[in-house]
Scaffold this motif. Sequence first.
Motif, PDB file in Angstrom:
ATOM      1  N   MET A   1       0.928  -1.181   0.097  1.00 21.68           N
ATOM      2  CA  MET A   1      -0.115  -0.097   0.101  1.00 21.68           C
ATOM      3  C   MET A   1       0.971   1.209  -0.031  1.00 21.68           C
ATOM      4  N   GLN A   2       0.409   2.184  -0.513  1.00 23.89           N
ATOM      5  CA  GLN A   2       0.976   3.583  -0.718  1.00 23.89           C
ATOM      6  C   GLN A   2       0.104   4.605  -0.419  1.00 23.89           C
ATOM      7  N   VAL A   3       0.864   5.716   0.215  1.00 24.31           N
ATOM      8  CA  VAL A   3       0.071   6.929   0.294  1.00 24.31           C
ATOM      9  C   VAL A   3      -0.331   7.548  -0.908  1.00 24.31           C
ATOM     10  N   GLU A   4      -1.388   8.187  -1.227  1.00 21.88           N
ATOM     11  CA  GLU A   4      -1.794   8.728  -2.470  1.00 21.88           C
ATOM     12  C   GLU A   4      -1.463  10.317  -2.467  1.00 21.88           C
ATOM     13  N   THR A   5      -0.756  10.833  -3.148  1.00 21.96           N
ATOM     14  CA  THR A   5      -0.127  12.294  -2.942  1.00 21.96           C
ATOM     15  C   THR A   5      -1.393  13.286  -3.494  1.00 21.96           C
ATOM     16  N   ASN A   6      -2.545  12.882  -4.206  1.00 22.08           N
ATOM     17  CA  ASN A   6      -3.372  13.481  -4.641  1.00 22.08           C
ATOM     18  C   ASN A   6      -4.698  13.547  -3.468  1.00 22.08           C
ATOM     19  N   ASP A   7      -4.654  12.571  -2.665  1.00 22.97           N
ATOM     20  CA  ASP A   7      -5.552  12.462  -1.475  1.00 22.97           C
ATOM     21  C   ASP A   7      -5.579  13.925  -0.553  1.00 22.97           C
ATOM     22  N   PRO A   8      -6.621  14.264  -0.368  1.00 22.74           N
ATOM     23  CA  PRO A   8      -6.364  15.374   0.387  1.00 22.74           C
ATOM     24  C   PRO A   8      -6.297  15.172   2.040  1.00 22.74           C
ATOM     25  N   ARG A   9      -6.623  14.038   2.450  1.00 22.65           N
ATOM     26  CA  ARG A   9      -6.237  13.355   3.824  1.00 22.65           C
ATOM     27  C   ARG A   9      -4.463  13.429   3.895  1.00 22.65           C
ATOM     28  N   PRO A  10      -4.438  13.850   5.388  1.00 20.36           N
ATOM     29  CA  PRO A  10      -2.764  13.788   5.718  1.00 20.36           C
ATOM     30  C   PRO A  10      -2.265  12.216   5.469  1.00 20.36           C
ATOM     31  N   PRO A  11      -1.048  11.973   5.236  1.00 17.26           N
ATOM     32  CA  PRO A  11      -0.560  10.724   5.249  1.00 17.26           C
ATOM     33  C   PRO A  11      -0.820   9.897   6.101  1.00 17.26           C
ATOM     34  N   TYR A  12      -0.558  10.522   7.418  1.00 14.35           N
ATOM     35  CA  TYR A  12      -0.866   9.766   8.601  1.00 14.35           C
ATOM     36  C   TYR A  12      -2.279   9.170   8.788  1.00 14.35           C
ATOM     37  N   VAL A  13      -3.355   9.684   8.015  1.00 13.11           N
ATOM     38  CA  VAL A  13      -4.747   9.487   8.350  1.00 13.11           C
ATOM     39  C   VAL A  13      -4.956   8.257   6.985  1.00 13.11           C
ATOM     40  N   GLN A  14      -4.149   8.664   6.010  1.00 12.08           N
ATOM     41  CA  GLN A  14      -4.447   7.319   4.886  1.00 12.08           C
ATOM     42  C   GLN A  14      -3.687   6.032   5.516  1.00 12.08           C
ATOM     43  N   VAL A  15      -2.581   6.134   6.007  1.00 14.26           N
ATOM     44  CA  VAL A  15      -2.258   4.962   6.771  1.00 14.26           C
ATOM     45  C   VAL A  15      -3.092   4.428   7.807  1.00 14.26           C
ATOM     46  N   ALA A  16      -3.528   5.204   8.678  1.00 13.05           N
ATOM     47  CA  ALA A  16      -4.491   4.576   9.717  1.00 13.05           C
ATOM     48  C   ALA A  16      -5.635   4.281   9.143  1.00 13.05           C
ATOM     49  N   ASP A  17      -6.353   4.445   8.131  1.00 13.96           N
ATOM     50  CA  ASP A  17      -7.272   4.318   7.578  1.00 13.96           C
ATOM     51  C   ASP A  17      -7.055   2.943   6.762  1.00 13.96           C
ATOM     52  N   GLY A  18      -5.932   2.878   6.218  1.00 14.88           N
ATOM     53  CA  GLY A  18      -5.734   1.507   5.443  1.00 14.88           C
ATOM     54  C   GLY A  18      -5.410   0.239   6.465  1.00 14.88           C
ATOM     55  N   LEU A  19      -4.889   0.707   7.399  1.00 16.59           N
ATOM     56  CA  LEU A  19      -4.722  -0.413   8.654  1.00 16.59           C
ATOM     57  C   LEU A  19      -5.892  -0.632   9.230  1.00 16.59           C
ATOM     58  N   ARG A  20      -6.974   0.379   9.652  1.00 21.43           N
ATOM     59  CA  ARG A  20      -7.874   0.184  10.216  1.00 21.43           C
ATOM     60  C   ARG A  20      -8.734  -0.736   9.481  1.00 21.43           C
ATOM     61  N   ARG A  21      -8.918  -0.632   8.025  1.00 16.94           N
ATOM     62  CA  ARG A  21      -9.652  -1.475   7.089  1.00 16.94           C
ATOM     63  C   ARG A  21      -9.267  -2.755   7.247  1.00 16.94           C
ATOM     64  N   ALA A  22      -7.828  -3.215   7.144  1.00 20.17           N
ATOM     65  CA  ALA A  22      -7.404  -4.108   7.415  1.00 20.17           C
ATOM     66  C   ALA A  22      -7.792  -5.141   8.550  1.00 20.17           C
ATOM     67  N   ILE A  23      -7.617  -4.288   9.677  1.00 21.52           N
ATOM     68  CA  ILE A  23      -8.039  -4.923  10.837  1.00 21.52           C
ATOM     69  C   ILE A  23      -9.643  -5.222  11.113  1.00 21.52           C
ATOM     70  N   GLN A  24     -10.634  -4.165  10.643  1.00 22.27           N
ATOM     71  CA  GLN A  24     -11.963  -4.580  10.589  1.00 22.27           C
ATOM     72  C   GLN A  24     -12.309  -5.558   9.499  1.00 22.27           C
ATOM     73  N   ALA A  25     -11.733  -5.953   8.491  1.00 19.58           N
ATOM     74  CA  ALA A  25     -11.796  -6.792   7.497  1.00 19.58           C
ATOM     75  C   ALA A  25     -11.370  -8.407   7.935  1.00 19.58           C
ATOM     76  N   GLY A  26     -10.601  -8.243   8.954  1.00 19.03           N
ATOM     77  CA  GLY A  26      -9.994  -9.490   9.638  1.00 19.03           C
ATOM     78  C   GLY A  26      -8.785 -10.124   8.882  1.00 19.03           C
ATOM     79  N   GLU A  27      -8.258  -9.085   8.014  1.00 16.66           N
ATOM     80  CA  GLU A  27      -6.980  -9.596   7.596  1.00 16.66           C
ATOM     81  C   GLU A  27      -5.621  -9.296   8.316  1.00 16.66           C
ATOM     82  N   LEU A  28      -6.073  -8.715   9.501  1.00 13.76           N
ATOM     83  CA  LEU A  28      -5.347  -8.378  10.726  1.00 13.76           C
ATOM     84  C   LEU A  28      -5.814  -8.959  11.933  1.00 13.76           C
ATOM     85  N   ALA A  29      -5.900 -10.172  12.436  1.00 12.85           N
ATOM     86  CA  ALA A  29      -6.550 -10.682  13.581  1.00 12.85           C
ATOM     87  C   ALA A  29      -6.036 -10.181  14.689  1.00 12.85           C
ATOM     88  N   ALA A  30      -7.081 -10.342  15.613  1.00 16.53           N
ATOM     89  CA  ALA A  30      -6.610 -10.363  17.182  1.00 16.53           C
ATOM     90  C   ALA A  30      -5.448 -10.796  17.563  1.00 16.53           C
TER      91      ALA A  30
END
Length: 115
Positions: A1-30
Amino acid sequence: MQVETNDPRPPYVQVADGLRRAIQAGELAAGTKLPSGRELANEWGVALMTLQKAIEQLRLEGLVYTQRGRGVFVASRDGVPPTDDLSALREVVEELRRRLDVVEARLRSDDGAST
């Protein structure tokens, strides 16, 4: 995964969102240990400080927890580390104490300002 330079969200938010999605999808289990900060920073194409800010956001949301000297782990759905790991529970208690100290200090300073 990479941060999108044209995304208006700050890079740390993009990273947090990506990791959050992976956790919520079960790709990263408890209980799963996340790769090191440097590995994740390289994977996302961000500075280590940016990655750390994203992890801190997820920690504040209760999605991950840190074990000093061991790494960052995915929390259970209720946001609590596995109960069989007393050191993790101690760290959670210490973090709650630190947060409470900050709140109490703010309340004390607000009381002094209004009198």
